[in-house]
Design an enzyme around this catalytic site. Structure first.
Site, mmCIF file in Angstrom:
data_model
loop_
_atom_site.group_PDB
_atom_site.id
_atom_site.type_symbol
_atom_site.label_atom_id
_atom_site.label_comp_id
_atom_site.label_asym_id
_atom_site.label_seq_id
_atom_site.Cartn_x
_atom_site.Cartn_y
_atom_site.Cartn_z
ATOM 1 N N GLU A 1 0.842 -1.199 0.000
ATOM 2 C CA GLU A 1 0.000 0.000 0.000
ATOM 3 C C GLU A 1 0.878 1.251 0.000
ATOM 4 O O GLU A 1 1.914 1.300 0.653
ATOM 5 C CB GLU A 1 -0.880 0.000 1.263
ATOM 6 C CG GLU A 1 -1.760 1.225 1.431
ATOM 7 C CD GLU A 1 -2.487 1.231 2.765
ATOM 8 O OE1 GLU A 1 -3.523 1.921 2.864
ATOM 9 O OE2 GLU A 1 -2.038 0.554 3.717
ATOM 10 N N LYS B 1 -9.709 2.859 -2.071
ATOM 11 C CA LYS B 1 -9.887 2.213 -0.769
ATOM 12 C C LYS B 1 -11.251 2.556 -0.165
ATOM 13 O O LYS B 1 -11.596 3.724 0.016
ATOM 14 C CB LYS B 1 -8.771 2.667 0.166
ATOM 15 C CG LYS B 1 -8.706 1.933 1.500
ATOM 16 C CD LYS B 1 -7.484 2.425 2.281
ATOM 17 C CE LYS B 1 -7.294 1.662 3.584
ATOM 18 N NZ LYS B 1 -6.101 2.172 4.321
ATOM 19 N N CYS C 1 -5.528 -2.807 2.685
ATOM 20 C CA CYS C 1 -5.238 -2.732 4.118
ATOM 21 C C CYS C 1 -6.462 -2.838 5.026
ATOM 22 O O CYS C 1 -6.954 -3.934 5.281
ATOM 23 C CB CYS C 1 -4.447 -1.463 4.414
ATOM 24 S SG CYS C 1 -3.486 -1.536 5.948
#
Length: 257
Positions: free
Chosen positions: A44, A110, A144
């Site tokens: 990431e 995200k 994540c």
């Protein structure tokens, strides 16, 4: 035709808010990745580290990073996946790119911004799940903190591979290990997690623990040190497991709002 996907996971420390240094480092690491690798996965925010100050990087940094990924994909003749700071208009995103060997790409923003670090105040949250078709595999890439939310990852698209890129710190690494394995089992898929190593400017230590799990939770690769990991994903083996254990047939049906 062999339906296999050879992947390389680059687990490494990152230079804080220094895109040029990070790109040079990843280029050096990619030199030794062989031509039979189909997909290279980076952590990431691989060009900066998990920064909450994207505006200091300049509005075009994300585009430059994407162009670099395209150049490297063409040079290596392989797909490359990773997330980066990306500005669009006056908004910032933690945006993942899947770049094909020919330079074309798909992107994913995200969904779950990390409120504990204030990411939700700096980056816009994404709203669309993305499925990538590549080399006979359907791939679902996530980022994540998304790992903590199983409903978002639920395999309603019959994807084959779930990939998480992360900056996941040492104090909560036990959750990373358990949840990667759980996502593989509950979604009857390969689950890939790529984390970074080293210390960042905020004082957080990152212990790696990049890994690949099969549909039954078997660990194919795992590492705690700075290195490139390799795994071979086998579509025929995955289908045999799914056909024998038809757990996905009993999925709950739902609609996300």
């Amino acid at each position: 035709m062999e339906r296999k996907l050879n992947i390389a996971l680059i687990q490494t420390k990152l230079h804080w808010e220094d895109p040029d240094a990070n790109k040079a480092m990843f280029e050096e690491k990619m030199v030794d990745i062989s031509s039979d690798v189909d997909l290279i996965v980076l952590p990431e925010m691989f060009s900066t580290g998990f920064t909450m100050f994207p505006n200091g990087l300049g509005p075009s940094e994300g585009k430059r990073t994407l162009e670099w990924m395209q150049q490297m994909a063409l040079k290596k003749d392989t797909a490359i996946l990773g997330s980066t700071v990306f500005m669009e208009g006056n908004k910032n995103y933690n945006r993942l790119f899947f770049v094909y060997p020919n330079g074309e790409f798909k992107s994913y923003d995200k969904r779950h911004t990390f409120t504990l670090a204030g990411e939700n105040k700096v980056y816009e949250s994404g709203s669309e799940k993305v499925i990538v078709d590549y080399e006979g595999f359907k791939i679902c890439p996530l980022i994540c903190y998304d790992l903590r939310f199983p409903v978002w990852a639920r395999n309603v698209e019959d994807y084959d591979v779930l990939i998480y890129v992360a900056n996941w710190p040492k104090p909560r690494i036990a959750a990373w290990d358990v949840l990667l394995k759980a996502r593989a089992i509950e979604n009857m898929c390969y689950c890939v997690g790529v984390n970074r190593t080293g210390l960042d400017e905020s004082g957080y230590q990152y212990p790696g623990h990049s890994a690949v799990y099969d549909a039954l939770g078997g660990q194919l690769v795992y590492s705690e040190k700075e290195e490139v990991l390799y795994a071979l994903l086998d579509k025929e083996s995955l289908e045999k497991t799914r056909n024998k254990l038809r757990f996905l047939d009993d999925r709950d049906v739902f609609i996300l709002k």
